[in-house]
Design a protein around this motif. Structure first.
Motif, PDB file in Angstrom:
ATOM      1  N   PRO A  41      86.044  26.256 -81.119  1.00 39.49           N
ATOM      2  CA  PRO A  41      86.439  25.741 -79.934  1.00 39.49           C
ATOM      3  C   PRO A  41      86.315  25.738 -79.010  1.00 39.49           C
ATOM      4  CG  PRO A  41      88.207  27.293 -80.909  1.00 39.49           C
ATOM      5  CD  PRO A  41      86.581  27.335 -81.936  1.00 39.49           C
ATOM      6  N   LYS A  42      85.545  25.028 -77.698  1.00 42.56           N
ATOM      7  CA  LYS A  42      84.889  24.973 -76.527  1.00 42.56           C
ATOM      8  C   LYS A  42      86.073  25.845 -75.116  1.00 42.56           C
ATOM      9  CE  LYS A  42      83.618  22.750 -72.498  1.00 42.56           C
ATOM     10  NZ  LYS A  42      83.793  21.859 -71.813  1.00 42.56           N
ATOM     11  N   PRO A  43      86.215  27.102 -74.866  1.00 38.74           N
ATOM     12  CA  PRO A  43      86.511  27.956 -74.187  1.00 38.74           C
ATOM     13  C   PRO A  43      87.372  26.625 -72.516  1.00 38.74           C
ATOM     14  CG  PRO A  43      84.841  28.821 -74.332  1.00 38.74           C
ATOM     15  CD  PRO A  43      84.604  27.856 -75.441  1.00 38.74           C
ATOM     16  N   LEU A  44      87.923  26.767 -71.801  1.00 37.25           N
ATOM     17  CA  LEU A  44      87.373  26.722 -70.863  1.00 37.25           C
ATOM     18  C   LEU A  44      86.186  27.251 -70.131  1.00 37.25           C
ATOM     19  CD1 LEU A  44      88.666  24.642 -68.393  1.00 37.25           C
ATOM     20  CD2 LEU A  44      89.813  26.477 -67.591  1.00 37.25           C
ATOM     21  N   THR A  45      85.137  26.066 -69.420  1.00 32.87           N
ATOM     22  CA  THR A  45      84.181  26.812 -68.953  1.00 32.87           C
ATOM     23  C   THR A  45      83.480  26.280 -67.876  1.00 32.87           C
ATOM     24  OG1 THR A  45      82.852  26.232 -71.414  1.00 32.87           O
ATOM     25  CG2 THR A  45      81.386  26.443 -70.057  1.00 32.87           C
ATOM     26  N   ILE A  46      83.459  27.354 -66.716  1.00 31.34           N
ATOM     27  CA  ILE A  46      83.183  27.089 -65.532  1.00 31.34           C
ATOM     28  C   ILE A  46      82.056  27.717 -65.387  1.00 31.34           C
ATOM     29  CG2 ILE A  46      83.966  27.722 -63.313  1.00 31.34           C
ATOM     30  CD1 ILE A  46      86.347  27.904 -64.354  1.00 31.34           C
ATOM     31  N   GLY A  47      81.116  27.149 -64.681  1.00 32.81           N
ATOM     32  CA  GLY A  47      79.900  26.871 -63.644  1.00 32.81           C
ATOM     33  C   GLY A  47      79.339  27.058 -62.573  1.00 32.81           C
ATOM     34  N   PHE A  48      78.763  28.402 -61.817  1.00 31.31           N
ATOM     35  CA  PHE A  48      78.397  28.392 -60.476  1.00 31.31           C
ATOM     36  C   PHE A  48      76.820  27.126 -60.317  1.00 31.31           C
ATOM     37  CE2 PHE A  48      80.432  31.220 -57.920  1.00 31.31           C
ATOM     38  CZ  PHE A  48      81.445  31.369 -58.932  1.00 31.31           C
ATOM     39  N   ILE A  94      72.432  29.764 -71.697  1.00 31.30           N
ATOM     40  CA  ILE A  94      73.784  30.701 -72.336  1.00 31.30           C
ATOM     41  C   ILE A  94      74.792  29.420 -72.190  1.00 31.30           C
ATOM     42  CG2 ILE A  94      75.199  31.985 -72.058  1.00 31.30           C
ATOM     43  CD1 ILE A  94      72.870  33.903 -70.381  1.00 31.30           C
ATOM     44  N   ILE A  95      75.166  28.717 -70.855  1.00 31.89           N
ATOM     45  CA  ILE A  95      76.348  28.277 -70.266  1.00 31.89           C
ATOM     46  C   ILE A  95      76.687  27.010 -71.174  1.00 31.89           C
ATOM     47  CG2 ILE A  95      75.902  26.956 -68.362  1.00 31.89           C
ATOM     48  CD1 ILE A  95      78.609  27.790 -67.262  1.00 31.89           C
ATOM     49  N   ARG A  96      75.465  26.258 -71.232  1.00 28.92           N
ATOM     50  CA  ARG A  96      75.114  25.459 -72.163  1.00 28.92           C
ATOM     51  C   ARG A  96      75.805  25.086 -73.807  1.00 28.92           C
ATOM     52  NH1 ARG A  96      71.656  20.778 -73.951  1.00 28.92           N
ATOM     53  NH2 ARG A  96      71.569  19.084 -72.938  1.00 28.92           N
ATOM     54  N   ALA A  97      75.572  26.352 -74.174  1.00 31.52           N
ATOM     55  CA  ALA A  97      75.722  26.846 -75.367  1.00 31.52           C
ATOM     56  C   ALA A  97      77.516  27.078 -75.808  1.00 31.52           C
ATOM     57  CB  ALA A  97      74.663  27.935 -76.088  1.00 31.52           C
ATOM     58  N   PHE A 135      85.526  31.252 -69.921  1.00 32.82           N
ATOM     59  CA  PHE A 135      84.317  31.454 -69.660  1.00 32.82           C
ATOM     60  C   PHE A 135      83.389  31.440 -68.002  1.00 32.82           C
ATOM     61  CE2 PHE A 135      79.356  31.118 -69.496  1.00 32.82           C
ATOM     62  CZ  PHE A 135      78.608  32.509 -69.939  1.00 32.82           C
ATOM     63  N   ILE A 136      84.054  31.953 -67.575  1.00 33.92           N
ATOM     64  CA  ILE A 136      82.723  31.838 -65.938  1.00 33.92           C
ATOM     65  C   ILE A 136      81.610  32.196 -66.238  1.00 33.92           C
ATOM     66  CG2 ILE A 136      83.124  32.211 -63.958  1.00 33.92           C
ATOM     67  CD1 ILE A 136      86.143  33.178 -64.647  1.00 33.92           C
TER      68      ILE A 136
END
Ligand code: PMT
Length: 404
Positions: free
Chosen positions: A312-319, A303-306, A267-268
């Motif tokens: 299972p957690k996707p690889l999560t990348i934020g800006f 959203i990204i926190r959720a 998730f980006i």
């Protein structure tokens, strides 16, 4: 398994190398049909390509005989992949304008197959901002760009502009979508602003254009990933081979993202999501007298926190878009939101960040910080996706080791 490959040859001395390219592709069991521009025929004759490919060569858009045998629509349908090698500055410019004034460009407009260009030209022509803008535009529409190489050129000058060697082109054709760790992975990307309505005609929003998120979506799709782009309102065309879901508000973005997360590997979050919305949106247009001097706001879901809390957690990348203390704020968001990595960009300057064609960022992860200097968002997206691909590849290897 052999594929149906359409090789477009445009005018340039490197056209002679494409004869060897056809030979190599046939050795790998591919069926190759060649289409030449008029300029290409000044360098190599159609008969040469006919001899190596085993098929008549397409040269004219309006040739009654060849159009009856294999018209541009049939050739567009035939192609599972289109490779243009060499791709001259001229053919790149015509493709970027959506022109269809010869057989090759007409096929490219008519096809649904992925298209790769392999540029070859004098290094000054390659570096010319017009050529660069044309290349960037094609990338935005999902074209892959392979090369060019650096070296001594036919004109005797040295620089970036040589066509890749046939062997390297074959490697791209065979491996491009099969060796990257992103191949067939599902990547969900958010992009653009959200709009939070005050009434049916007014809303609260921000300056995000969606360019960064759309460029990431195009680059991820070119790496072989299945890409779902969840976007707020933008003026951008959807990237090729990307599933676009359009939303308006942060709540709609949250609901749409959460529907996709069970199937999501990466998730980006590139969207500039409004943190708050007006507590009530008037059902009818309010007159200015009806607005009070204070506006009651309600927090939007993070959203990204959720996403980062999902199992299972996707690889999560934020800006992180910050006007000051960029590193400090980015590191806080990285930690508080439970992200695997955060990409920090300085905003509020004359250039970069919101609604700019260029950006420079710093990426923070458990591996430390990587700096990506100022470049077009399209180039930057390719570099970020390359980093994400490598990082994801290492993580999956580690998890296989842990299971073993
Ligand atoms: O769209 P462009 O014009 O190309 O500009 C690109 C960009 C500047 C918008 C982009 O590079 C960027 O920085 N996006 C994040 C912008 C932002 O406002 O970030 P933030 O600091 O508010 O949020 C941090 C992270 O949490 C982001 O990944 C954001 O998508 C996410 N978030 C924030 C709030 C919220 N309610 N939900 C979220 O998922």
């Amino acid at each position: 398994m052999g594929q149906s490959i359409l090789l477009g040859v445009s005018g340039g001395i490197a056209a002679y190398k494409s004869v060897d390219l056809v030979r190599r592709l046939r050795e790998n069991a591919h069926t190759v049909r060649v289409v030449m521009t008029q300029a290409a025929q000044s360098f190599v004759t159609p008969l040469t390509f006919q001899a190596v490919s085993g098929y008549p060569v397409g040269c004219d858009l309006l040739d009654a005989e060849s159009e009856a045998a294999m018209d541009h629509i049939s050739l567009a349908r035939f192609a599972e992949k289109i490779i243009i090698a060499p791709a001259s500055a001229d053919v790149i410019a015509r493709l970027a304008q959506g022109m269809a004034n010869d057989l090759l460009t007409a096929i490219c407009l008519a096809t649904t197959a992925p298209i790769a260009i392999v540029p070859a030209m004098n290094h000054r022509m390659w570096h010319n901002p017009i050529t660069q803008a044309n290349v960037a535009k094609l990338q935005q529409f999902g074209y892959a760009v392979w090369g060019p190489d650096e070296g001594t050129q036919a004109c005797g000058e040295y620089g970036l502009g040589r066509m890749l060697e046939p062997e390297a082109i074959v490697t791209h054709i065979e491996n491009k979508n099969s060796v990257t760790p992103l191949h067939r992975k599902t990547i969900v990307i958010t992009a653009g602003p959200t709009r939070e309505p005050l009434d049916p005609v007014r809303f609260i929003s921000n300056r995000s254009s969606g360019k960064m998120g759309y460029a990431l979506a195009a680059a991820a799709a070119q790496s072989g990933a299945k890409v779902i782009l969840i976007s707020g309102p933008t003026a951008l065309a959807p990237p090729k081979n990307v599933q676009l879901i359009s939303i308006e508000t942060a709540t709609q973005m949250y609901e749409t993202v959460m529907q996709q997360i069970p199937q999501c590997d990466i998730f980006i979050g590139a969207a500039a999501v409004a943190d708050f919305r007006p507590t009530t949106a008037a059902p009818q247009k309010s007159s200015k007298n009806e607005f009070s001097s204070t506006l009651s706001l309600t927090a939007n879901p993070d959203i990204i926190r959720a996403v980062a809390q999902f199992t299972p957690k996707p690889l999560t990348i934020g800006f992180a878009a910050e006007t000051h203390d960029v590193k400090l704020h980015a590191m806080r968001k990285w930690e508080n939101k439970g992200l695997d990595a955060i990409i920090a960009n300085q905003v509020g300057l004359a250039e970069g960040g919101f609604d700019s064609d260029v950006n420079s960022v710093e990426l923070y992860s458990a591996e430390g910080m990587v700096q990506f200097p100022r470049q077009s968002k399209i180039e930057l997206a390719h570099h970020l996706i390359e980093w994400i691909s490598n990082y994801y590849g290492k993580q999956t290897k580690d998890s296989i080791k842990n299971i073993g």
